[in-house]
Scaffold this motif. Structure first.
Motif, short mmCIF file in Angstrom:
data_model
loop_
_atom_site.label_atom_id
_atom_site.label_comp_id
_atom_site.label_asym_id
_atom_site.label_seq_id
_atom_site.Cartn_x
_atom_site.Cartn_y
_atom_site.Cartn_z
N ASN A 12 0.41 13.11 -9.99
CA ASN A 12 0.93 12.27 -8.89
C ASN A 12 1.76 13.16 -7.96
O ASN A 12 1.86 14.36 -8.20
N ALA A 13 2.38 12.57 -6.97
CA ALA A 13 3.20 13.38 -6.05
C ALA A 13 4.46 13.89 -6.75
O ALA A 13 4.92 15.01 -6.49
N THR A 14 5.03 13.09 -7.63
CA THR A 14 6.25 13.50 -8.34
C THR A 14 6.01 14.79 -9.12
O THR A 14 6.83 15.72 -9.09
N HIS A 15 4.90 14.83 -9.82
CA HIS A 15 4.54 16.02 -10.59
C HIS A 15 4.39 17.23 -9.65
O HIS A 15 4.89 18.32 -9.94
N GLU A 72 15.17 11.18 1.40
CA GLU A 72 14.19 11.54 0.37
C GLU A 72 14.06 10.50 -0.74
O GLU A 72 14.97 9.75 -1.05
N HIS A 73 12.89 10.54 -1.34
CA HIS A 73 12.56 9.74 -2.53
C HIS A 73 13.18 10.42 -3.75
O HIS A 73 13.44 11.63 -3.73
N ASN A 74 13.37 9.68 -4.82
CA ASN A 74 13.92 10.27 -6.05
C ASN A 74 13.02 11.38 -6.61
O ASN A 74 13.47 12.19 -7.43
N ASN A 120 0.81 -1.22 0.00
CA ASN A 120 0.00 0.00 0.00
C ASN A 120 0.84 1.27 0.00
O ASN A 120 0.34 2.34 -0.33
N ALA A 121 2.12 1.16 0.36
CA ALA A 121 2.98 2.35 0.29
C ALA A 121 3.27 2.73 -1.16
O ALA A 121 3.63 3.87 -1.45
N ALA A 122 3.12 1.75 -2.08
CA ALA A 122 3.31 2.06 -3.50
C ALA A 122 2.03 2.62 -4.09
O ALA A 122 2.02 3.64 -4.76
N GLY A 131 -2.67 11.16 -4.95
CA GLY A 131 -4.07 10.83 -4.68
C GLY A 131 -4.29 9.34 -4.54
O GLY A 131 -5.30 8.89 -4.01
N HIS A 132 -3.32 8.55 -5.01
CA HIS A 132 -3.54 7.11 -5.19
C HIS A 132 -3.01 6.24 -4.05
O HIS A 132 -3.07 5.02 -4.13
N LYS A 133 -2.49 6.89 -3.00
CA LYS A 133 -2.00 6.09 -1.86
C LYS A 133 -3.02 6.21 -0.73
O LYS A 133 -4.15 5.73 -0.87
N GLY A 134 -2.65 6.84 0.39
CA GLY A 134 -3.55 6.90 1.55
C GLY A 134 -4.90 7.55 1.28
O GLY A 134 -5.87 7.28 1.98
N LEU A 191 6.60 20.05 2.06
CA LEU A 191 6.49 18.71 2.64
C LEU A 191 6.04 17.71 1.59
O LEU A 191 5.05 17.93 0.89
N ASP A 192 6.77 16.59 1.52
CA ASP A 192 6.36 15.46 0.68
C ASP A 192 5.54 14.53 1.56
O ASP A 192 6.09 13.75 2.34
N ALA A 193 4.22 14.64 1.42
CA ALA A 193 3.32 13.85 2.29
C ALA A 193 2.86 12.57 1.60
O ALA A 193 1.77 12.07 1.87
N SER A 194 3.73 12.02 0.74
CA SER A 194 3.32 10.84 -0.03
C SER A 194 2.91 9.67 0.85
O SER A 194 2.02 8.90 0.50
N GLN A 195 3.59 9.50 1.97
CA GLN A 195 3.28 8.35 2.83
C GLN A 195 2.35 8.70 3.98
O GLN A 195 2.06 7.84 4.82
N THR A 196 1.89 9.95 4.03
CA THR A 196 1.08 10.32 5.20
C THR A 196 -0.28 10.92 4.87
O THR A 196 -1.17 10.87 5.72
#
Ligand SMILES: Cc1ncc(COP(=O)(O)O)c(C=O)c1O
Length: 380
Positions: free
Chosen positions: A70-73, A95-97, A6-8, A196-199, A171-176
């Protein structure tokens, strides 16, 4: 299949997500592209989701919500929109790439980058962080939680210090986002990037960037916005300035349904369920002598991520074996976060990452523990 990735991207999605997407596809209009009723309805739908995001994340102006793929964008829009040669930016070694790579390009163009070594399970290096600020420090950018270990960063204090030095905090809130309550009204943040597609349980192809009103960004893309069509110039008002081209209307409708689902369930309840599952998983894995856990054992101090290795076995091989023998779907390798793995000392081996969601059952967790025990016994 026991889905522990689910983290992906989160799976399953509640059925309401799909339903909302079908309804949006049936609307037939392109938001902001015409005065006819279908277009107006599509526009209303987008605006409603902007409002729902504001309510969910404690922001107060829906026009400051920028939809992205997505978050990268969103992170690219923030970084390339804000930083110029001669500016200085502070970031972390976790950090993520999605942050590291844009910063590399910007560094090649003359932006100065300082990476603070942040080690999971150790105190945040406050002295190094304070000392890193310079006269030209424009931005601090960090994850909220590591996608490798789940480690949460102390974002309130990081943001307060950035503010004291006159720098913005991205803040990169991808995992939160959708995992922890986040309140832009209280946390000293200036820009928030989220998928939008994770949590948040929306479909892939959705994400966003929320800006405080005083943050001005150069667009990443220029083009049609449905507004000021007579002009060759990009509109300078939000969200149009940063949203050129047709948006992912059906996807955003699905994201809106995800927000409604989370509100109805209650984030606290979901968080409690995920923590309980992670605690159970961690305790079970700790019984395996050959196993190394990364990022600590305290589920309350982490996003719902449990990462490990078995002896010196290659993590991708372990994940492959878990899928072949027990149908467990997990992510192994470097998780697009090589700096985080360098920090952990796992560049060669990677780690196996389990990331349950509140849809995961206790029985699935127990079967997972048994499967890892078996793999550890057979392979180690
Ligand atoms: C911490 C972090 N940042 C950024 C991203 C990129 O997200 P997306 O795939 O939505 O662009 C991810 C995805 O896993 C992530 O975990």
């Amino acid at each position: 299949m026991i889905y522990l990735d689910n983290a992906a991207t989160t799976w399953p999605k509640p059925p309401e997500i799909q339903q909302s997407m079908i309804e949006a596809l049936n609307l037939g209009g392109n938001a902001g592209r015409g005065g006819h009723s279908a277009s107006v309805q599509a526009q209303r739908l987008l605006h409603q989701v902007r409002e729902d995001l504001c309510e969910f994340l404690g922001a107060d102006d829906p026009t400051q919500v920028i939809f992205t793929h997505n978050a990268t964008h969103a992170l690219n829009q923030a970084l390339f929109g804000l930083l110029q040669p001669g500016d200085h930016v502070i970031t972390s070694s976790l950090e993520h790439n999605a942050v590291t790579r844009p910063l590399k390009v910007l560094a090649d163009q003359g932006v100065e980058v300082t990476e603070i070594l942040v080690v999971p399970e150790q105190e945040f290096p406050w002295a190094e962080y304070e000392q890193a600020f310079r006269k030209n420090t424009k931005l601090v950018v960090t994850i909220h939680a590591s996608n490798v270990t789940g480690t949460l960063l102390p974002i309130e204090r990081i943001g307060r210090i950035a503010r004291r030095h006159g720098a913005f905090y991205l803040l990169d809130a991808s995992q939160t986002a959708g995992v922890f309550p986040l309140d832009l009204g209280h946390v000293p943040l200036d820009l928030l990037a989220f998928p939008g597609h994770k949590g948040l349980l929306g479909p892939q192809g959705t994400g966003g960037l929320i800006l405080k009103p005083y943050v001005k960004l150069k667009p990443l893309l220029y083009g049609g916005t449905g507004s000021l069509s007579e002009s060759d110039e990009q509109p300078d008002f939000l969200p149009d300035a940063l949203e050129s081209g047709t948006l992912n209307g059906a996807g955003i409708a699905g994201l809106g349904a995800g927000l409604r689902y989370l509100k109805a369930q209650g984030l606290d309840k979901i968080r409690y369920q995920e923590q309980t599952l992670c605690r159970r998983l961690t305790q079970g894995l700790l019984e395996i002598p050959e196993l190394t856990l990364y990022g600590g054992t305290d589920a309350s101090a982490k996003a719902p991520i449990v990462s490990f290795n078995i002896g010196d076995l290659d993590s991708t091989f372990v994940a492959f074996t878990l899928e072949q023998t027990a149908g467990i779907v997990a992510r192994a390798g470097l998780h697009c976060a090589p700096h985080a793995h360098r920090t952990l000392g796992t560049m060669e081996q990677g780690v196996v990452r389990f990331s349950p969601s509140h849809f995961t059952t206790e029985e699935e967790i127990d079967r997972t523990i048994d499967a890892v025990k078996m793999v550890a016994r057979d392979l180690a």
